[in-house]
Motif scaffolding. Structure first.
Motif, PDB file in Angstrom:
ATOM      1  N   UNK A 197       0.892  -1.000  -0.103  1.00  0.00           N
ATOM      2  CA  UNK A 197       0.097   0.084  -0.037  1.00  0.00           C
ATOM      3  C   UNK A 197       0.856   1.249   0.145  1.00  0.00           C
ATOM      4  N   UNK A 198       0.510   2.140  -0.633  1.00  0.00           N
ATOM      5  CA  UNK A 198       1.165   3.522  -0.784  1.00  0.00           C
ATOM      6  C   UNK A 198       0.321   4.592  -0.708  1.00  0.00           C
ATOM      7  N   UNK A 199       0.854   5.729   0.335  1.00  0.00           N
ATOM      8  CA  UNK A 199      -0.060   6.644   0.224  1.00  0.00           C
ATOM      9  C   UNK A 199       1.139   7.998   0.019  1.00  0.00           C
ATOM     10  N   UNK A 200       0.879   8.822  -0.480  1.00  0.00           N
ATOM     11  CA  UNK A 200       1.521  10.399  -0.662  1.00  0.00           C
ATOM     12  C   UNK A 200       0.900  11.260   0.256  1.00  0.00           C
ATOM     13  N   UNK A 201       1.819  12.007   0.720  1.00  0.00           N
ATOM     14  CA  UNK A 201       1.219  13.217   1.824  1.00  0.00           C
ATOM     15  C   UNK A 201       1.715  14.489   0.893  1.00  0.00           C
ATOM     16  N   UNK A 251      -6.361  -3.009   4.562  1.00  0.00           N
ATOM     17  CA  UNK A 251      -7.488  -3.985   4.913  1.00  0.00           C
ATOM     18  C   UNK A 251      -8.500  -4.491   3.506  1.00  0.00           C
ATOM     19  N   UNK A 252      -8.882  -3.419   2.837  1.00  0.00           N
ATOM     20  CA  UNK A 252      -9.583  -3.771   1.548  1.00  0.00           C
ATOM     21  C   UNK A 252      -8.552  -4.691   0.750  1.00  0.00           C
ATOM     22  N   UNK A 253      -7.638  -4.333   0.548  1.00  0.00           N
ATOM     23  CA  UNK A 253      -6.403  -5.232  -0.352  1.00  0.00           C
ATOM     24  C   UNK A 253      -6.602  -4.391  -1.648  1.00  0.00           C
ATOM     25  N   UNK A 254      -7.083  -3.371  -1.875  1.00  0.00           N
ATOM     26  CA  UNK A 254      -7.192  -2.636  -3.317  1.00  0.00           C
ATOM     27  C   UNK A 254      -6.571  -1.309  -3.082  1.00  0.00           C
TER      28      UNK A 254
END
Lengths: 350, 350
Positions: free
Chosen positions: A161-165, A324-327
């Motif tokens: 999983x990746x998130x950009x801030x 958690x959702x995996x997507x």
DNA sequence: CCTGTCATGGTTACCGTTCACACGCGTGGC
DNA sequence: GCCACGCGTGTGAACGGTAACCATGACAGG
């Protein structure tokens, strides 16, 4: 053998440091159960008799047991570790975001491993990603909101999983402050004070934040029918603010300046002061960020507050949502900043 | 089976993200060797024929293999991970130290896992230590230089290296800035300018840094035969500087103020300005830290520079030294700060 | 020709968890 | 009385590496 290493001495002189090296088997032996039961207790499985559970817990306490997360990671393939790619963490904003993220991660039961990068070229970012992958992190948060990072991040292994801030990526879920709105707030504030237009000393052009602020400022001017001067290029430093500020100070028609951040504003303030132009009587200055010191600038700075800690928390939420959702979503969470009026802005001189 | 997941496509549209899940066995199979040989190549063992090594390396590349550090940690009992206990990381100093440490750790082949603490009571620190232990870190660096932390740290499991950054602990190896010397530099500078004495707005009393600066200031005054006023209690914030600054500004005999850090100085500067006392003509002000903005204060701040990044690097050195020797030293590394004269200090009014 | 040594590589046990499964036992339905 | 079922618990096999040990072949020295 190992079990009798208990001796969590209550003897005076302070308890000896907790013993390393008691493992599940030791606990099991002491509690008179199998290692599996210990595991069940540890993971809050049902179907353990309360009495047994207590015995196990007591044994764990006695041995000062802590579970070996390496072994756990190995078998579950979940490290409960998050990677953080950090850039320019000495700045107040990123530092605060890091803090907010870490606190949130901790209470969600995640560890945080940081990889700071010295620059944001593709190479460095990919290298940081690699390092984090090797630690088998479950997700990566990048407080490194350059456009280039976004594309680099899109390359990250699937299943991660990746998130950009910040302003960043195209195909990466992102949480950011609504910079355009913030900039518009500042600009409208100045226009409402009677200034015919507002100058802008911008942040570094390759930061989406800086670009969004330019957009918001421009849009606010435009929709108020005010003339739109060219934004002054800068970076996030006081020095840039000072240099651009000198140029602006020399122009007597300039009465209002919106700065890309508070440091720039500080520099501008100094330049205006040196040029003998009084703030806010002759020139109004507005910053962005609301760093803790800005209330003590001379004069106290009108600015736009970002809630960096919230930024960190939200990015964790987004990450966990994906985990958690995996997507991999490409949702974009946007936080509205808050306008903070202080003494550095005032009515336009007549 | 897994091996044919190769397809690290060179096809256009960008290579697909590296495949998760090739393990040593896959590499071994592809290279036609045993997994042990792969391990040998990975760990630079001798006694692998160059040709074999190349074959293995090629297979690793093809499969985009990366080793599973959990498995490795499990068997070697070395995680190559360092724990960082961080406090107030939104401040410039700690944030910079964190950065320096992380960079150094990276190039020494260590990962860094952070645990920020909200407060420095024994409870929180011990909890942070616990969390880090669970990750089986090999050593802990605490950028949390309160006295209480020192004692908490002494309790850390044996076999775990510990380093404190900042004034801190008694029985813990420490790397710090020589705060007393820095404070003395600042004080002597002001005395040399003809001020009869120097006031001091101090940092929070439970920070050893703050205490050491008080000591240095006091000692410099004392040995110059100057009167020693009571230090003004504060914390690291501009607000504290402002409040104490107002009190000092009201006293016409005050001509020189040494502040515990640059933020305090900023607040003091504002208080003096509001009271109509000109800096440096009537009152001289000196800070500590040299944050990037201090050169743009009004007036630019004379201060004492700490090399925070070096602090981080040195603490890593100390940690590694312990890791390699296996013994817990209680060495104390002290870095000399540098005096940075700017415009906020000047000759005493006559 | 036998033996020792060195270079090379394979075998196997083990690190500390979790998971899948089996087991014994009481209980309730038929 | 039998079976199914749930509960509480134990057994054994992974997980993916590393280290200790063993096996092989080449080659030198006696």
């Amino acid at each position: 053998m190992t079990a009798d290493r208990v001796e969590t001495g209550d003897q005076p002189g302070g308890p000896p440091p907790r013993a390393r090296g008691s493992v599940m088997r030791d606990v099991a032996r002491l509690a008179g159960v199998s290692h599996q039961t210990v595991s069940r207790v540890l993971n809050d499985h049902p179907n353990v008799r309360p009495e047994t559970r207590d015995r196990v817990l007591a044994a764990m306490r006695a041995l000062n047991y802590r579970r070996n997360s390496a072994a756990r990671t190995l078998v579950t393939r979940k490290s409960r570790t998050l990677g953080l790619i950090a850039y320019e963490t000495t700045l107040f904003g990123p530092a605060s975001t890091l803090y907010g993220l870490e606190q949130a991660a901790r209470s969600a039961g995640y560890f945080v491993s940081v990889a700071s990068v010295r620059s944001l070229d593709r190479e460095s970012v990919l290298d940081a990603v690699d390092r984090l992958c090797e630690q088998s992190v479950e997700g990566i948060v990048a407080i490194a909101p350059q456009s280039s990072v976004g594309t680099a991040l899109a390359q990250v292994p699937t299943g991660l999983a990746v998130v950009g801030v910040g302003g960043g990526g195209e195909h990466v879920p992102t949480v950011c402050i609504d910079n355009a709105t913030g900039a518009a707030m500042a600009t409208r504030h100045l226009l409402a004070l009677g200034h015919t237009t507002v100058q802008h000393i911008a942040g570094p052009p390759d930061w989406p934040e800086a670009r969004d602020r330019i957009d918001g400022w421009r849009e606010a001017l435009h929709s108020a029918g005010a003339p739109v001067p060219a934004p002054r290029p800068g970076n996030w430093s006081a020095r840039a603010g000072y240099e651009q500020g000198r140029l602006l100070a020399a122009d007597p028609t300039v009465t209002a300046v919106f700065c890309g951040n508070d440091q720039i504003a500080l520099g501008a303030l100094r330049a205006l002061h040196e040029a003998g132009r009084r703030v806010p009587d002759e020139v109004s200055v507005v910053g962005f960020d609301d760093v803790p010191e800005s209330g003590y600038f001379l004069p106290p700075l009108t600015t736009v507050r970002q809630d960096f800690a919230e930024l960190g928390r939200r990015s964790l939420d987004l990450l966990i949502e994906q985990l958690e959702s995996g997507i991999r979503t490409d949702r974009r969470v946007s936080l509205t900043p808050r306008f903070v009026p202080r003494a550095s802005s005032g009515a336009a001189p007549t």
